[in-house]
Design an enzyme around this catalytic site. Structure first.
Site, short mmCIF file in Angstrom:
data_model
loop_
_atom_site.label_atom_id
_atom_site.label_comp_id
_atom_site.label_asym_id
_atom_site.label_seq_id
_atom_site.Cartn_x
_atom_site.Cartn_y
_atom_site.Cartn_z
N SER A 1 -1.09 0.14 -4.05
CA SER A 1 0.03 -0.41 -4.45
C SER A 1 0.01 -0.93 -5.94
O SER A 1 -1.13 -1.15 -6.30
CB SER A 1 0.62 -1.69 -3.58
N TYR B 1 -2.02 -9.93 0.30
CA TYR B 1 -1.74 -8.40 0.12
C TYR B 1 -2.39 -7.81 -1.10
O TYR B 1 -3.03 -6.92 -1.33
CB TYR B 1 -0.12 -8.21 0.27
#
Length: 245
Positions: free
Chosen positions: A137, A151
């Site tokens: 990501s 995350y």
């Protein structure tokens, strides 16, 4: 033979990658944690297998089943991560994470990738060929979002693992790269995330198919001299300091 993890959502990135690989002629196995993976596989004529990739024993069983059914894994796309069906963890500042919730994010977003890479690499090295594509990501390696430190940490760790594998296994015919999506319109996208995508230079969120096209290239024989790199797929969003009103 290509194995794609986290491919259960019909409008998700994992399934789009599996579909692209199958369309390119690969024998494909899709895996996820719920029985809906069988429906996804049936749509593209692929093998399917249910597995919780946070559990090394289930990963070992997955690779044994894939090898028995389709042969050795030549292409591994690690897409599993972010969220798991039936489990949501509230966002919060770093000091607020409990040990259990922090460990959950690490298990889901970095350990799954580690377990699958560890299982795939010996066979790839024995064949003298392999393609590993890790779906990370922009959050973590490039940017950060309030409340998403766990995350972000895990996704940044994927890029470090990607570079390490590329360095350690390059002479054995194995490449390892990471794709870093930005705002992509998937089944799990919230209205807030869709609006964020509309404020990118491209003026819209990306699509799973656009991420899949990048993964397909990195998984191909033609990408033999591309390894240890990260490919940002975010519509140019990380280029701009001002991101709308």
């Amino acid at each position: 033979m290509a194995l794609v993890t986290g491919a259960g959502a019909p409008g998700g990135i994992g399934f789009a990658i599996g579909r692209a690989l199958a369309a390119a002629g690969a024998r494909v196995c899709l895996t996820a944690t719920t029985p809906r993976i069988h429906d996804r596989a049936a749509e593209i004529g692929a093998m399917s297998h249910i597995a919780d990739l946070t559990d090394p024993a289930q990963v070992a069983a997955l690779f044994a089943a894939v090898e028995a059914g389709l042969g050795p894994v030549e292409v591994l796309v690690n897409n599993a991560g972010m969220v798991q069906s039936g489990r949501r963890v509230k966002r919060q500042a770093l000091a607020g994470w409990s040990d259990a919730d922090w460990a959950h994010h690490m298990a889901l977003n970095i350990n799954t990738t580690f377990h699958c890479c560890r299982a795939a690499l010996p066979g790839m090295a024995a064949q003298g060929y392999g393609r590993i594509v890790n779906i990370s990501s922009v959050t973590g390696p490039v940017v950060a979002i309030d409340g998403s430190s766990a995350y972000a940490t895990a996704k940044a760790a994927i890029t470090g693992m990607t570079r390490s594998i590329a360095l350690e296994y390059g002479r054995q015919g194995i490449t390892c790269n990471a794709v870093l999506p930005g705002w992509i319109a998937t089944d799990s996208s919230s209205p807030k995330e869709i609006r964020a995508g509309q404020r990118t230079p491209a003026g819209r969120p990306g699509t799973p198919a656009e991420v899949a096209a990048c993964a397909l290239f990195l998984a191909s024989e033609e990408a033999s001299y591309v390894t240890g790199t990260t490919l940002v797929v975010d519509g140019g969003n990380t280029l701009q300091e001002m991101k709308g009103a």
